[in-house]
Design a protein around this motif. Structure first.
Motif, PDB file in Angstrom:
ATOM      1  N   ASP A 179     -17.870 -13.828   9.426  1.00 40.50           N
ATOM      2  CA  ASP A 179     -16.542 -13.216  10.442  1.00 40.50           C
ATOM      3  C   ASP A 179     -15.167 -12.829   9.820  1.00 40.50           C
ATOM      4  OD1 ASP A 179     -15.768 -10.133  11.280  1.00 40.50           O
ATOM      5  OD2 ASP A 179     -15.261 -11.681  13.210  1.00 40.50           O
ATOM      6  N   PRO A 180     -14.908 -12.930   8.382  1.00 41.79           N
ATOM      7  CA  PRO A 180     -12.950 -13.353   7.968  1.00 41.79           C
ATOM      8  C   PRO A 180     -12.579 -12.211   8.957  1.00 41.79           C
ATOM      9  CG  PRO A 180     -14.292 -12.547   6.064  1.00 41.79           C
ATOM     10  CD  PRO A 180     -15.886 -12.681   7.693  1.00 41.79           C
ATOM     11  N   THR A 181     -11.101 -13.182   8.516  1.00 40.87           N
ATOM     12  CA  THR A 181     -10.093 -12.048   8.802  1.00 40.87           C
ATOM     13  C   THR A 181     -10.005 -11.416   8.020  1.00 40.87           C
ATOM     14  OG1 THR A 181      -8.423 -14.430   8.065  1.00 40.87           O
ATOM     15  CG2 THR A 181      -9.599 -14.112  10.567  1.00 40.87           C
ATOM     16  N   PRO A 182      -9.066 -10.049   8.414  1.00 40.09           N
ATOM     17  CA  PRO A 182      -8.798  -9.873   6.641  1.00 40.09           C
ATOM     18  C   PRO A 182      -7.436 -10.032   5.847  1.00 40.09           C
ATOM     19  CG  PRO A 182      -8.258  -7.468   8.914  1.00 40.09           C
ATOM     20  CD  PRO A 182      -8.638  -9.349   8.917  1.00 40.09           C
ATOM     21  N   GLU A 183      -6.810 -10.849   6.333  1.00 42.21           N
ATOM     22  CA  GLU A 183      -6.106 -11.705   5.609  1.00 42.21           C
ATOM     23  C   GLU A 183      -6.494 -13.665   4.691  1.00 42.21           C
ATOM     24  OE1 GLU A 183      -3.877 -10.302   9.159  1.00 42.21           O
ATOM     25  OE2 GLU A 183      -5.905 -11.536   9.064  1.00 42.21           O
ATOM     26  N   ASP A 184      -8.165 -13.721   5.363  1.00 40.38           N
ATOM     27  CA  ASP A 184      -8.805 -14.822   4.488  1.00 40.38           C
ATOM     28  C   ASP A 184      -9.437 -13.729   3.256  1.00 40.38           C
ATOM     29  OD1 ASP A 184      -7.871 -16.330   6.037  1.00 40.38           O
ATOM     30  OD2 ASP A 184      -9.769 -16.958   7.029  1.00 40.38           O
ATOM     31  N   VAL A 185      -9.984 -12.543   3.513  1.00 39.82           N
ATOM     32  CA  VAL A 185     -10.427 -11.537   2.277  1.00 39.82           C
ATOM     33  C   VAL A 185      -9.327 -11.834   1.314  1.00 39.82           C
ATOM     34  CG1 VAL A 185     -11.748  -9.329   1.962  1.00 39.82           C
ATOM     35  CG2 VAL A 185     -12.170 -10.833   4.096  1.00 39.82           C
ATOM     36  N   LEU A 186      -8.652 -10.949   1.811  1.00 42.05           N
ATOM     37  CA  LEU A 186      -7.038 -10.819   1.047  1.00 42.05           C
ATOM     38  C   LEU A 186      -6.939 -12.029   0.051  1.00 42.05           C
ATOM     39  CD1 LEU A 186      -4.749  -8.508   2.707  1.00 42.05           C
ATOM     40  CD2 LEU A 186      -5.780  -8.123   0.798  1.00 42.05           C
ATOM     41  N   LEU A 187      -6.617 -13.409   0.661  1.00 44.28           N
ATOM     42  CA  LEU A 187      -6.411 -14.137  -0.055  1.00 44.28           C
ATOM     43  C   LEU A 187      -7.227 -14.626  -0.449  1.00 44.28           C
ATOM     44  CD1 LEU A 187      -4.319 -16.624  -0.146  1.00 44.28           C
ATOM     45  CD2 LEU A 187      -5.554 -18.025   1.481  1.00 44.28           C
ATOM     46  N   ALA A 188      -8.835 -14.401  -0.644  1.00 45.71           N
ATOM     47  CA  ALA A 188      -9.822 -15.148  -1.158  1.00 45.71           C
ATOM     48  C   ALA A 188      -9.823 -14.947  -2.743  1.00 45.71           C
ATOM     49  CB  ALA A 188     -11.027 -14.817  -1.285  1.00 45.71           C
ATOM     50  N   GLY A 189      -9.681 -13.493  -2.685  1.00 47.60           N
ATOM     51  CA  GLY A 189      -9.510 -12.335  -4.036  1.00 47.60           C
ATOM     52  C   GLY A 189      -7.927 -12.788  -4.913  1.00 47.60           C
ATOM     53  N   MET A 190      -7.039 -12.725  -4.029  1.00 46.09           N
ATOM     54  CA  MET A 190      -5.790 -13.027  -4.472  1.00 46.09           C
ATOM     55  C   MET A 190      -5.547 -13.985  -6.139  1.00 46.09           C
ATOM     56  SD  MET A 190      -2.335 -14.909  -4.774  1.00 46.09           S
ATOM     57  CE  MET A 190      -2.857 -15.984  -3.633  1.00 46.09           C
ATOM     58  N   TRP A 191      -6.605 -14.852  -5.874  1.00 49.19           N
ATOM     59  CA  TRP A 191      -5.795 -15.729  -6.893  1.00 49.19           C
ATOM     60  C   TRP A 191      -6.719 -15.805  -8.337  1.00 49.19           C
ATOM     61  CZ3 TRP A 191      -2.373 -19.344  -5.027  1.00 49.19           C
ATOM     62  CH2 TRP A 191      -3.159 -20.200  -4.667  1.00 49.19           C
TER      63      TRP A 191
END
Length: 641
Positions: free
Chosen positions: A116-128
């Protein structure tokens, strides 16, 4: 678009000129970089603007229309030098490229996503993988523009990461927000650089910021502390010298201690005695060996050391007393005497009434922050009271007086029945004595060999510092804290007694305490799964018991003529048994309510749970074994395997 371009142009021109003015023309060649020669000469950190065709070509290459703030920036300057202190060259249209995470940073930030990841973690995971890299030359710092993190205005978030910072990437809502932050970083770093060079970094921006700091100081003294704090926080991001020392005073009175160090004040002999004591008191509270205050003294002048050495010693051994000049100083002494005997609410009312009379010791002083270091008055400054203090106009300034914060102590005694099972006050015993001062109690019920009051300290500290009699094992002495229990009454109170109540052995201290007066003795133990709770009450007068009762589970024993208001059959109803098993302690609550109403007494919850009170060791609450009687002592010894 034209308005946005004008905003960028004026902002970038100001930044460039301030940067150029800060450069030292006399610096040796070894300290100058060839890339800085042109911006110093032209007074411009940017480059010629990118044409619409170049910007469009970049968008075609990337497959994205650029976000508004970056697109407009490129139309003013196709790249940038010295974005803050650690990015020396920022990309223009020719040097923007995809990042693609060659270093594998997604593995660490945010790491493996859970279910159950946070929206912020989902964004950061794909950002790189998807981000555009804007840094061209830097001190191992990445500047990444993320097309997957877009707001309603079409702006893309910027992430800035440097491995040497040992922290996750910092997010900025847009490229414009990132550049504003880098401008502030330039200012903050330049203040330090200029200072080391013996120069002063001064321009229209710094003068405006320093004026805002002075306005914030006057706002704070007028009670407008929230506005002052916001202005000071802004000035801090630009590295303005006074701002942090002033804002730390506001933060500390609001209950904040993390990264509160009063820079600039602890090295000044005028202010150091007040602010170093606050840091030292925090060290004592957390049982640290003085790192905060000692670090501040490491490079202190002899004058500062002379002004603070004795005061810091007093903080360490608990004898420090905050003092102030004038009427407020008189109120401090009066309040301390009230707090000494547990009446913290009355003490705070005295301080609150005198706050308009407080005067600073110098222009960098906003409030009586030194109160926080006083062992008796410091605990009274809760965050709520700190807000009230800060909102009160003082030092001759005018403003609206805030509504008073409510008292912290509930009336009466019934609050004792509200403790949860793990609370330090869940079991207790106490004696209330009429027409006797707290300081006189050791002479009435103190242990013969040590009938004196100990220095004020917390319940926990008194337990650890005065562990009790280790030689005569049958004696059930109490380490009791003392104070006032309402008009005309004093108390001696012990939480979590070491022994258990047993009527066969019990000797009421109220008999000795009531010589020439009255005394009330209470002993309460909550029920446990295999043992019923106990509540004992006895009232003595002139050394004789008038009446008493003991409730153990559902059984009641009594002696003497118990008044109807305290009748245990009424207070401890038989149908309370189920509630007692659930820990609600209804009978105890009713008994305490009736006792408070009958005698007009109370106990100070705040002082007992969070404050500091005098204590002393009482005579035993039990009798010695008689002929043919014995006792057993059990001890637990920790053994190595």
């Amino acid at each position: 678009m034209t308005d946005l371009m004008d905003d960028w142009r004026s902002f970038l021109v100001r930044w460039s000129q301030e940067w150029a003015d800060a450069q030292d023309p006399g610096a040796p060649a070894s300290e100058r970089h060839v890339r800085d020669e042109e911006p110093v000469r032209t007074r411009w950190l940017g480059f010629p603007p990118a044409s619409e065709e170049r910007i469009h070509a970049l968008e075609e290459r990337l497959g994205h229309r650029l976000p508004p703030s970056y697109r407009t920036f490129l139309a003013v300057s196709d790249g940038w030098r010295h974005a803050g202190g650690f990015v020396w060259l920022l990309a223009g249209t020719d040097t923007v490229r995809r990042h693609e995470d060659a270093a594998g940073l997604a593995e660490y930030f945010p790491g493996d996503l859970d279910d159950d990841p946070t929206p912020e973690d989902v964004l950061l995971a794909g950002m790189w993988e998807r981000a555009l890299q804007l840094d061209v030359e830097s001190d191992a710092a990445y500047v990444l523009l993320d097309p997957g993190d877009v707001d309603d205005a079409g702006e893309w978030a910027v992430y800035c990461y440097a491995s040497w910072r040992a922290s996750p990437p910092e997010r900025y809502a847009s490229f414009g927000a990132f550049m504003e932050a880098m401008y502030r970083e330039f200012h903050s770093l330049q203040v330090s650089r200029s200072g080391r060079a013996g120069a002063e970094f001064v321009n229209a921006t710094t003068r405006a910021l320093d004026a805002s700091v002075e306005t914030a100081r006057l706002d704070a003294l007028s009670g407008r502390y929230e506005r002052a704090s916001a202005s000071l926080a802004e000035a801090i991001t630009y590295g303005r010298p006074r701002a942090t020392g002033l804002r730390d005073q506001i933060r500390r009175l609001l209950g904040e201690t993390y990264m509160v160090y009063f820079p600039g004040l602890t090295a000044d002999p005028l202010y150091a005695p007040e602010f170093l004591t606050v840091l030292a008191a925090e060290d004592v509270r957390h049982h640290r060996d003085g790192p905060s205050s000692a670090h501040r003294l490491r490079d202190a002048s002899d004058e500062v050391r002379e002004a603070t050495d004795e005061i810091l010693r007093q903080v360490g051994d608990g004898t420090f007393r905050y003092t102030a000049e004038g009427p407020f100083g008189g109120a401090v002494e009066e309040a301390r005497e009230l707090a000494r005997w547990g009446d913290g609410d009355a003490a705070w009312r005295i301080l609150r009434a005198a706050l308009p009379e407080w005067r600073p010791i110098g222009p960098e002083h906003l409030a009586p922050v030194g109160l926080c270091a006083d062992p008796l008055l410091g605990p009274l400054i809760t965050p709520g009271r700190g807000r009230e203090l800060l909102a009160t106009p003082r030092a001759g300034q005018r403003g609206d007086t805030p509504a008073p914060v409510g008292d912290l102590d509930p009336p009466g005694l019934a609050w004792l029945a509200e403790g949860d099972p793990g609370n330090f006050l869940v079991s207790y015993r106490f004696v209330l004595v009429e027409s006797v001062e707290p300081a006189e109690l050791p002479g009435r019920i103190g242990a013969p060999e040590n009938a004196v009051l100990n220095a004020p300290m917390t319940l926990w500290d008194s337990r650890t510092r005065f562990p009790g009699n280790r030689t005569v094992t049958w004696e059930d002495e109490a380490l009791a804290t003392v104070g006032r229990a309402g008009p005309g009454w004093s108390f001696a109170f012990e939480p979590r007694p070491g022994g258990s109540f047993d009527e066969r052995w019990f000797v009421s201290p109220g008999i000795a305490a009531s010589r020439g007066t009255r005394a009330v003795t209470v002993w309460s133990e909550p029920g446990r799964p295999h043992r019923p709770g106990v509540f004992h009450l006895s009232v003595t007068e002139n050394g004789e018991e008038r009446y008493a009762f003991t409730v153990r589970g559902t059984s009641v024993s009594r002696r003497g003529s118990v008044p109807a208001a305290l009748d245990p059959d009424r207070l401890f109803a038989q149908n309370d048994a189920h509630a007692e098993r659930l820990g609600e302690r209804l009978g105890e609550r009713r008994a305490l309510e009736a006792l408070a109403a009958e005698f007009g007494v109370r106990l100070p919850r705040f002082a007992l749970s969070r404050g500091r009170l005098h204590s002393f060791r009482t005579r035993p609450w039990n009798r010695p074994p008689g002929p043919g009687e014995g006792y057993v002592t059990l001890g637990v010894v920790r053994a190595r395997p």
